[in-house]
Structures are given as C-alpha cells and as structure tokens.
Design a protein around this motif. Structure first.
Motif, PDB file in Angstrom:
ATOM      1  N   TYR A 146       0.840  -1.184   0.000  1.00 23.19           N
ATOM      2  CA  TYR A 146       0.000   0.000   0.000  1.00 23.19           C
ATOM      3  C   TYR A 146       0.878   1.238   0.000  1.00 23.19           C
ATOM      4  CZ  TYR A 146      -3.225  -3.590   1.478  1.00 23.19           C
ATOM      5  OH  TYR A 146      -3.939  -4.750   1.540  1.00 23.19           O
ATOM      6  N   GLY A 147       0.483   2.214  -0.797  1.00 16.58           N
ATOM      7  CA  GLY A 147       1.202   3.465  -0.850  1.00 16.58           C
ATOM      8  C   GLY A 147       0.805   4.372   0.294  1.00 16.58           C
ATOM      9  N   PRO A 148       1.221   5.633   0.229  1.00 15.17           N
ATOM     10  CA  PRO A 148       0.894   6.565   1.305  1.00 15.17           C
ATOM     11  C   PRO A 148      -0.602   6.811   1.448  1.00 15.17           C
ATOM     12  CG  PRO A 148       1.892   7.691  -0.582  1.00 15.17           C
ATOM     13  CD  PRO A 148       2.065   6.230  -0.814  1.00 15.17           C
ATOM     14  N   ASP A 149      -1.372   6.564   0.379  1.00 16.71           N
ATOM     15  CA  ASP A 149      -2.816   6.765   0.456  1.00 16.71           C
ATOM     16  C   ASP A 149      -3.528   5.561   1.051  1.00 16.71           C
ATOM     17  OD1 ASP A 149      -2.145   5.219  -1.711  1.00 16.71           O
ATOM     18  OD2 ASP A 149      -3.509   6.168  -3.113  1.00 16.71           O
ATOM     19  N   GLY A 150      -2.803   4.472   1.279  1.00 13.00           N
ATOM     20  CA  GLY A 150      -3.351   3.325   1.976  1.00 13.00           C
ATOM     21  C   GLY A 150      -4.430   2.586   1.205  1.00 13.00           C
ATOM     22  N   ARG A 151      -5.144   1.733   1.926  1.00 14.15           N
ATOM     23  CA  ARG A 151      -6.213   0.919   1.353  1.00 14.15           C
ATOM     24  C   ARG A 151      -7.542   1.655   1.529  1.00 14.15           C
ATOM     25  NH1 ARG A 151      -7.318  -4.811   4.127  1.00 14.15           N
ATOM     26  NH2 ARG A 151      -5.578  -5.515   2.820  1.00 14.15           N
ATOM     27  N   PRO A 152      -8.383   1.703   0.505  1.00  9.67           N
ATOM     28  CA  PRO A 152      -9.685   2.355   0.671  1.00  9.67           C
ATOM     29  C   PRO A 152     -10.560   1.585   1.644  1.00  9.67           C
ATOM     30  CG  PRO A 152      -9.599   1.190  -1.418  1.00  9.67           C
ATOM     31  CD  PRO A 152      -8.211   1.146  -0.838  1.00  9.67           C
ATOM     32  N   ALA A 153     -11.483   2.295   2.282  1.00 12.28           N
ATOM     33  CA  ALA A 153     -12.398   1.658   3.220  1.00 12.28           C
ATOM     34  C   ALA A 153     -13.290   0.664   2.478  1.00 12.28           C
ATOM     35  CB  ALA A 153     -13.239   2.713   3.918  1.00 12.28           C
ATOM     36  N   GLU A 154     -13.684  -0.384   3.158  1.00 15.46           N
ATOM     37  CA  GLU A 154     -14.553  -1.408   2.585  1.00 15.46           C
ATOM     38  C   GLU A 154     -15.784  -0.760   1.945  1.00 15.46           C
ATOM     39  OE1 GLU A 154     -16.862  -4.660   1.525  1.00 15.46           O
ATOM     40  OE2 GLU A 154     -14.717  -4.547   1.943  1.00 15.46           O
ATOM     41  N   GLY A 155     -16.005  -1.091   0.688  1.00 15.58           N
ATOM     42  CA  GLY A 155     -17.171  -0.597  -0.025  1.00 15.58           C
ATOM     43  C   GLY A 155     -17.014   0.773  -0.648  1.00 15.58           C
ATOM     44  N   GLY A 159     -13.413   5.843  -3.610  1.00 18.55           N
ATOM     45  CA  GLY A 159     -12.053   5.944  -3.097  1.00 18.55           C
ATOM     46  C   GLY A 159     -11.117   4.962  -3.776  1.00 18.55           C
ATOM     47  N   PHE A 160     -11.611   3.777  -4.059  1.00 23.11           N
ATOM     48  CA  PHE A 160     -10.827   2.762  -4.769  1.00 23.11           C
ATOM     49  C   PHE A 160     -10.406   3.278  -6.141  1.00 23.11           C
ATOM     50  CE2 PHE A 160     -10.994  -0.703  -7.919  1.00 23.11           C
ATOM     51  CZ  PHE A 160      -9.977  -1.521  -7.455  1.00 23.11           C
ATOM     52  N   LEU A 161     -11.358   3.840  -6.889  1.00 21.80           N
ATOM     53  CA  LEU A 161     -11.041   4.343  -8.221  1.00 21.80           C
ATOM     54  C   LEU A 161     -10.108   5.543  -8.143  1.00 21.80           C
ATOM     55  CD1 LEU A 161     -11.412   4.228 -11.263  1.00 21.80           C
ATOM     56  CD2 LEU A 161     -13.471   5.632 -11.008  1.00 21.80           C
TER      57      LEU A 161
END
Length: 370
Positions: A146-155, A159-161
């Motif tokens: 994971y980069g500095p922006d981390g993993r998007p919250a579930e669902g 944020g994922f895109l």
C-alpha cells in the motif's frame, strides 16, 4: 526486452534446476516477469511428466498498474483450494517454488480479440468471478503493498477508483513526463486531464469489496485439452470494487457488442447470488469505469510505444506507423473522459514517435537529439 540466452541469471537458475539447458523453454512473452518453462524433477512431482514455470519480476520495470500484494506466489498459495483452475505451486530444490505450467492454448490463440468466445468458455469465466466474489479482504491472509494513500475503506468504490487515478497520474504520467520531456504535451494531454477525468467518473455507488484478478484478458486464460479454462498471471490482483474487474475484463476482451452486453448482465446475476450488492448501480457505473480504462490506456500505451521505438533504432517506417496508429486510436477512444479538445493527426503522432526513435543508442543523456 527478454534477456539474451546465457546472459540471464533467471535462465541460469532454470538450467540449474532442470540439469539440461536443452530442455529450458523461454523466455516466454510477458511484461512483468522473465519466465522459463522446464520439466520438473520426478522427486518433486512423481513419475507423471509435469512442466513448471520459473518466474521472476523484471528489474527496473515500469509498473502501469497499482499492485496490492507483495508476492504473486504467496497469493496463489493462499488461493489453492479456494479458486479452481489456477496454477499449482510446486516446491523444488533449495526452497525454489515454481508454478505448474498449464499445458494448452491461450484463449487469444483460439479466439482472437474481437471474436465471440464459445458458451462453455463464457460459463467458466462467470464461474471464476463467482469464486473471486467469495474471497474477501478479511479472509485473505497475504501481505499487501500500500502506498501513502493506503487501502480504501470497505465498499468505498469511489475511493478505490481515485487511488487508481492517482497512481496513473503520479507513477505513469508524471514520472514519464520527466523521462520523456515534451512527449505528452506534443500529443495533446497534460496534467489537467486528471482533474477532468475525476469529474467525469465521479459519483460511483458503494459496493462490497472482494478479490479481483485485475488483468483478465485472452492471453491470461489457457484452454487445456479437456476444454477446461485456467487463469494465469495474478501479479495485478487486488482487493476492491468487483465492478472494476468486470470493466477491465470487458475492456481487454473486446467482445462483440452483443456478447459484451450479455456478459455484463450475466455477471450481475452471478455476482448478486454470491455477493449481494456487488452489482449495485452497475448501469451508471460500468460506463464510468470503462471510460477510466480508456483514459488509463492513453498514458500506458503512449509510454509503451515510446519504449518500443526508442529501443529499436533499426525499425522502419512501418513500425512507426503501426505504433502511431495505436496511440492515435487510444487518444480518440479517451477523448470524452479526458475532455480532449482536439486530437493530433496520425502524422503528428508518428512525428513525435520518430523524434524518440533509437533514442537509447543516440544519446545517454535521457533526451533525443534534434
């Protein structure tokens, strides 16, 4: 790109494991890894002849896609027994782990891009998506990247895109704008494209996350002699919005329109049975995600075209024209999501590629002459 025979440490390791340089096949085509195929020793697999793949990431590789897992092998190990028809892992000498080589033909060699795929293949593709839907981020114990922006919250599909757009902006566009000064501007794309792209794809619905392959195209499917469909090359797998995996698949497969539409509807039916809510808002969001793929391809394909012509000083005008046509086509395809006001002509694209033609042999300063 592949190393010359005898000069690659990966090939030397393949020869060492096999004990016979004459049986080593490769390097196989592939962007991310240098891969060789060798017969596996009987003490590792038994009397039945089986071949394995020795794969190692290429050094100094340009990554065009955001990665989620540290190791493809660790991911495949975690998926054994959970996702069918994926490469088996075989431990051989000195802790070396090989992937079983799937004997068969790629789907692309049987049914070229743009052609309809047979019903038995389509059914197996949908079954793969069903299996992926059952693998959540909580059930997958594999070290992530994971980069500095981390993993998007579930669902959080939006944020994922956005993280994918950020990767394309920072790692593909900005880094290569430094490597190839003036390239993107000459082709009519600039940093403002990304803010326009974000506005274009805004408003995605929330969907539950699951495992995504991330690269389901015809060369990553292998059909064996029993018509079983195997899925290979998991290095771009991630956990995220399942509709993104469908969009990537549809974009890369180039199904005829009727089959494209049918596969989307069948995917929704299958996924709702496995992961309720995973197709929520798909009528609005699938076009947005497909437009993202078109936009992403602009920056990816421009850089790959430059890398291709820059490393081939002896290539003729036909090669330049072919690469120029490819770049011009992806620019036209992405004109709407990137809000491009005008497109360079084919001659202008070809001229920019010619500026970099053979650059690596002409200059060691990182700039073309002229």
């Amino acid at each position: 790109m592949p190393a010359e025979r005898g000069s690659s440490p990966v090939r030397e390791r393949a020869v060492e494991i096999s004990g016979d340089p004459g049986v080593v096949e490769g390097p196989l085509e592939g962007y991310h890894h240098e891969t060789y195929v060798i017969p596996l020793p009987a003490e590792a697999v038994g009397p039945r002849p089986i071949r394995g793949k020795l794969r190692e990431p290429r050094s100094n590789l340009l990554w065009f896609d955001r990665r989620s897992f540290v190791s493809e092998v660790r991911l495949l190990r975690a998926l054994q027994g959970r996702v069918a028809a994926i490469p088996e892992l075989i431990d051989v000498v000195d802790g070396v782990c090989l992937q079983r080589f799937i004997e068969g033909r790629t789907l692309g060699s049987l049914h070229a891009s743009g052609e309809e795929v047979p019903e038995d293949v389509a059914v197996q593709v949908l079954h793969l998506f069903r299996q992926l839907a059952r693998v959540s981020q909580w059930s997958l114990d594999v070290e992530g990247v994971y980069g500095p922006d981390g993993r998007p919250a579930e669902g959080d599909s939006a944020g994922f895109l956005d993280r994918l757009i950020h990767f394309a902006e920072e790692r593909v566009y900005r880094e290569n704008a430094v490597r190839f000064p003036g390239l993107f501007a000459c082709l009519g794309v600039d940093a403002d494209c990304f803010s326009r792209l974000r506005r274009h794809v805004a408003g995605l619905h929330q969907r539950p996350f699951c495992l995504l392959h991330g690269d389901l195209h015809r060369e990553n499917f292998v059909v064996d002699d029993h018509r079983r469909l195997w899925t290979i090359d998991w290095e771009l797998a991630m956990v995220g919005d399942p509709l993104y995996d469908l969009a990537t698949h549809l974009y890369l497969m180039r199904y005829p329109k009727a089959q494209h539409d049918l596969m989307a509807k069948r995917w929704c039916e299958a996924m709702e049975e496995e992961l309720p809510g995973s197709s929520g808002g798909w009528e609005e969001d699938l076009p947005r995600l497909l437009d993202f793929k078109r936009a992403q391809s602009v920056f990816t394909d421009i850089v790959r075209a430059i890398e291709f012509v820059a490393s081939r000083p002896g290539a003729g005008s036909t090669v330049l024209r072919q690469q120029a046509m490819r770049v011009r086509q992806v620019l036209a395809s992405a004109a709407r999501p990137l809000a491009l006001e005008s497109l360079p002509s084919l001659e202008e694209v070809e001229g920019e590629l010619a500026r970099w033609h053979g650059w690596r042999d002409r200059s060691r300063q990182g700039r073309p002459s002229g």
